[in-house]
Design a protein around this motif. Structure first.
Motif, PDB file in Angstrom:
ATOM      1  N   SER A 180       0.851  -1.193   0.000  1.00  0.00           N
ATOM      2  CA  SER A 180       0.000   0.000   0.000  1.00  0.00           C
ATOM      3  C   SER A 180       0.882   1.236   0.000  1.00  0.00           C
ATOM      4  O   SER A 180       1.815   1.341   0.800  1.00  0.00           O
ATOM      5  N   GLY A 181       0.556   2.177  -0.894  1.00  0.00           N
ATOM      6  CA  GLY A 181       1.256   3.459  -0.930  1.00  0.00           C
ATOM      7  C   GLY A 181       0.732   4.433   0.105  1.00  0.00           C
ATOM      8  O   GLY A 181       1.155   5.586   0.133  1.00  0.00           O
ATOM      9  N   LEU A 182      -0.185   3.984   0.944  1.00  0.00           N
ATOM     10  CA  LEU A 182      -0.727   4.779   2.045  1.00  0.00           C
ATOM     11  C   LEU A 182      -1.302   6.117   1.598  1.00  0.00           C
ATOM     12  O   LEU A 182      -1.321   7.090   2.338  1.00  0.00           O
ATOM     13  N   GLY A 183      -1.758   6.165   0.343  1.00  0.00           N
ATOM     14  CA  GLY A 183      -2.378   7.384  -0.178  1.00  0.00           C
ATOM     15  C   GLY A 183      -1.390   8.494  -0.491  1.00  0.00           C
ATOM     16  O   GLY A 183      -1.793   9.608  -0.821  1.00  0.00           O
ATOM     17  N   GLY A 184      -0.085   8.195  -0.423  1.00  0.00           N
ATOM     18  CA  GLY A 184       0.942   9.222  -0.641  1.00  0.00           C
ATOM     19  C   GLY A 184       1.527   9.216  -2.040  1.00  0.00           C
ATOM     20  O   GLY A 184       0.880   8.811  -3.002  1.00  0.00           O
ATOM     21  N   LEU A 185       2.771   9.631  -2.133  1.00  0.00           N
ATOM     22  CA  LEU A 185       3.433   9.787  -3.426  1.00  0.00           C
ATOM     23  C   LEU A 185       4.127   8.528  -3.927  1.00  0.00           C
ATOM     24  O   LEU A 185       4.653   8.517  -5.029  1.00  0.00           O
ATOM     25  N   SER A 186       4.192   7.477  -3.148  1.00  0.00           N
ATOM     26  CA  SER A 186       4.960   6.288  -3.513  1.00  0.00           C
ATOM     27  C   SER A 186       4.278   5.474  -4.613  1.00  0.00           C
ATOM     28  O   SER A 186       3.056   5.396  -4.688  1.00  0.00           O
TER      29      SER A 186
ATOM     30  N   GLY B 100       0.149   5.284 -13.669  1.00  0.00           N
ATOM     31  CA  GLY B 100      -1.172   5.418 -13.058  1.00  0.00           C
ATOM     32  C   GLY B 100      -1.095   6.355 -11.868  1.00  0.00           C
ATOM     33  O   GLY B 100      -0.362   7.333 -11.886  1.00  0.00           O
ATOM     34  N   SER B 101      -1.806   6.034 -10.834  1.00  0.00           N
ATOM     35  CA  SER B 101      -1.857   6.900  -9.660  1.00  0.00           C
ATOM     36  C   SER B 101      -0.965   6.362  -8.552  1.00  0.00           C
ATOM     37  O   SER B 101      -1.022   5.178  -8.228  1.00  0.00           O
TER      38      SER B 101
ATOM     39  N   SER C 162      13.280   2.204  -3.857  1.00  0.00           N
ATOM     40  CA  SER C 162      14.286   2.501  -4.884  1.00  0.00           C
ATOM     41  C   SER C 162      14.332   4.000  -5.190  1.00  0.00           C
ATOM     42  O   SER C 162      15.340   4.511  -5.662  1.00  0.00           O
ATOM     43  N   TYR C 163      13.234   4.679  -4.915  1.00  0.00           N
ATOM     44  CA  TYR C 163      13.202   6.145  -4.992  1.00  0.00           C
ATOM     45  C   TYR C 163      12.529   6.627  -3.719  1.00  0.00           C
ATOM     46  O   TYR C 163      11.409   6.236  -3.413  1.00  0.00           O
ATOM     47  N   ASP C 164      13.229   7.435  -2.981  1.00  0.00           N
ATOM     48  CA  ASP C 164      12.717   7.898  -1.689  1.00  0.00           C
ATOM     49  C   ASP C 164      11.843   9.132  -1.899  1.00  0.00           C
ATOM     50  O   ASP C 164      12.348  10.215  -2.164  1.00  0.00           O
ATOM     51  N   ASP C 165      10.543   8.947  -1.785  1.00  0.00           N
ATOM     52  CA  ASP C 165       9.594  10.044  -2.005  1.00  0.00           C
ATOM     53  C   ASP C 165       9.613  11.068  -0.882  1.00  0.00           C
ATOM     54  O   ASP C 165       9.353  12.249  -1.110  1.00  0.00           O
ATOM     55  N   ALA C 166       9.885  10.626   0.333  1.00  0.00           N
ATOM     56  CA  ALA C 166       9.892  11.529   1.490  1.00  0.00           C
ATOM     57  C   ALA C 166      10.868  10.977   2.525  1.00  0.00           C
ATOM     58  O   ALA C 166      10.554   9.988   3.189  1.00  0.00           O
ATOM     59  N   SER C 167      12.036  11.599   2.655  1.00  0.00           N
ATOM     60  CA  SER C 167      13.054  11.117   3.600  1.00  0.00           C
ATOM     61  C   SER C 167      12.529  11.072   5.020  1.00  0.00           C
ATOM     62  O   SER C 167      11.738  11.921   5.438  1.00  0.00           O
ATOM     63  N   ASP C 168      13.002  10.058   5.744  1.00  0.00           N
ATOM     64  CA  ASP C 168      12.649   9.867   7.155  1.00  0.00           C
ATOM     65  C   ASP C 168      11.154   9.719   7.398  1.00  0.00           C
ATOM     66  O   ASP C 168      10.665   9.982   8.495  1.00  0.00           O
ATOM     67  N   THR C 169      10.438   9.314   6.364  1.00  0.00           N
ATOM     68  CA  THR C 169       8.995   9.094   6.461  1.00  0.00           C
ATOM     69  C   THR C 169       8.667   7.791   5.748  1.00  0.00           C
ATOM     70  O   THR C 169       9.241   7.495   4.699  1.00  0.00           O
ATOM     71  N   ILE C 170       7.735   7.032   6.314  1.00  0.00           N
ATOM     72  CA  ILE C 170       7.319   5.797   5.655  1.00  0.00           C
ATOM     73  C   ILE C 170       6.650   6.137   4.327  1.00  0.00           C
ATOM     74  O   ILE C 170       5.773   6.986   4.258  1.00  0.00           O
ATOM     75  N   ASP C 171       7.130   5.521   3.248  1.00  0.00           N
ATOM     76  CA  ASP C 171       6.579   5.769   1.915  1.00  0.00           C
ATOM     77  C   ASP C 171       5.445   4.794   1.580  1.00  0.00           C
ATOM     78  O   ASP C 171       4.506   5.149   0.880  1.00  0.00           O
ATOM     79  N   ALA C 172       5.594   3.556   2.048  1.00  0.00           N
ATOM     80  CA  ALA C 172       4.615   2.520   1.732  1.00  0.00           C
ATOM     81  C   ALA C 172       4.670   1.450   2.818  1.00  0.00           C
ATOM     82  O   ALA C 172       5.520   1.508   3.708  1.00  0.00           O
ATOM     83  N   GLU C 173       3.751   0.486   2.717  1.00  0.00           N
ATOM     84  CA  GLU C 173       3.683  -0.562   3.733  1.00  0.00           C
ATOM     85  C   GLU C 173       3.289  -1.884   3.083  1.00  0.00           C
ATOM     86  O   GLU C 173       2.487  -1.908   2.144  1.00  0.00           O
ATOM     87  N   TYR C 174       3.852  -2.966   3.603  1.00  0.00           N
ATOM     88  CA  TYR C 174       3.448  -4.298   3.178  1.00  0.00           C
ATOM     89  C   TYR C 174       2.220  -4.687   3.995  1.00  0.00           C
ATOM     90  O   TYR C 174       2.268  -4.729   5.226  1.00  0.00           O
ATOM     91  N   VAL C 175       1.113  -4.931   3.310  1.00  0.00           N
ATOM     92  CA  VAL C 175      -0.146  -5.269   3.962  1.00  0.00           C
ATOM     93  C   VAL C 175      -0.168  -6.749   4.344  1.00  0.00           C
ATOM     94  O   VAL C 175      -0.626  -7.116   5.419  1.00  0.00           O
ATOM     95  N   SER C 176       0.363  -7.584   3.453  1.00  0.00           N
ATOM     96  CA  SER C 176       0.380  -9.028   3.694  1.00  0.00           C
ATOM     97  C   SER C 176       1.399  -9.683   2.776  1.00  0.00           C
ATOM     98  O   SER C 176       1.970  -9.042   1.893  1.00  0.00           O
ATOM     99  N   GLY C 177       1.589 -10.979   2.985  1.00  0.00           N
ATOM    100  CA  GLY C 177       2.488 -11.753   2.144  1.00  0.00           C
ATOM    101  C   GLY C 177       3.616 -12.381   2.937  1.00  0.00           C
ATOM    102  O   GLY C 177       3.852 -12.035   4.101  1.00  0.00           O
ATOM    103  N   THR C 178       4.290 -13.321   2.301  1.00  0.00           N
ATOM    104  CA  THR C 178       5.417 -14.012   2.938  1.00  0.00           C
ATOM    105  C   THR C 178       6.602 -14.112   1.985  1.00  0.00           C
ATOM    106  O   THR C 178       6.435 -14.098   0.771  1.00  0.00           O
TER     107      THR C 178
END
Length: 147
Positions: free
Chosen positions: A65-71, A95-96, A124-140
C-alpha cells in the motif's frame, strides 16, 4: 558396479533434497521507508546456525500500500544479503501513486553462501526522507537453503 555412477548421482541428488531447509518471513505491517542503507529501513535477520548455500527466494501473495501518498509500487523492493534484489511490483510505476498493489507471487533463484540472512526492505526512490513511503499489507518471503 555397472550402475555405480548412476547410483552415486541419484544418491547425491537425494542427499541434496534431504538437506534443503526453509525459513519464512511474514511481511504484514512492515514499512517501506527510504533508500537502501537508510537506518530507517526495516531489516530482518535470521541466523542459520551454520554456513549454507541459499538456493531460492520465493514471495507469496505480497500486497503493498502506498498509504495514499506519493509512492509507487515499483519502488518497494527487498535486498537479500546484497546478493539478490526483489522488486515485488515491477509494473506499478504508472497510473496513480499511493494505491494498493498485488497480490504478487514469484521466485528468484540464488546461489550464495551465508550463515545469516539479512533482508532489507527499501524504496528505490525515496519520495519523502525519514517518512514511511509505503507498507506491506500481507504476504510471505520463503528462503530455501541447503548444504
Amino acid at each position: 558396479m555397472k550402475y555405480a555412477t548412476t547410483s552415486s548421482l541419484f544418491a547425491l541428488a537425494a542427499s541434496a533434497t534431504l538437506h534443503a531447509q526453509e525459513v519464512t518471513f511474514d511481511l504484514s505491517g512492515l514499512g517501506s521507508w527510504d533508500s537502501p542503507g537508510s537506518p530507517n529501513n526495516v531489516v530482518l535477520t535470521e541466523s542459520l546456525g551454520d554456513t549454507y548455500i541459499i538456493r531460492e527466494i520465493t514471495w507469496t501473495d505480497v500486497v503493498g500500500s502506498g498509504l495514499g501518498g506519493l509512492s509507487w509500487g515499483n519502488e518497494m523492493q527487498m535486498d537479500v544479503n546484497g546478493e539478490v534484489n526483489v522488486q515485488f511490483f515491477p509494473a506499478e510505476g504508472s497510473g496513480s501513486p499511493g494505491g494498493t498493489w498485488g497480490p504478487a507471487s514469484g521466485s528468484s533463484s540464488a546461489n550464495f553462501s551465508t550463515d545469516e540472512l539479512v533482508l532489507e526492505f527499501y524504496e528505490s526512490y525515496d519520495d519523502a526522507s525519514d517518512t514511511i513511503d509505503a507498507e506491506y499489507v500481507s504476504g510471505t518471503i520463503t528462503i530455501t537453503y541447503g548444504s
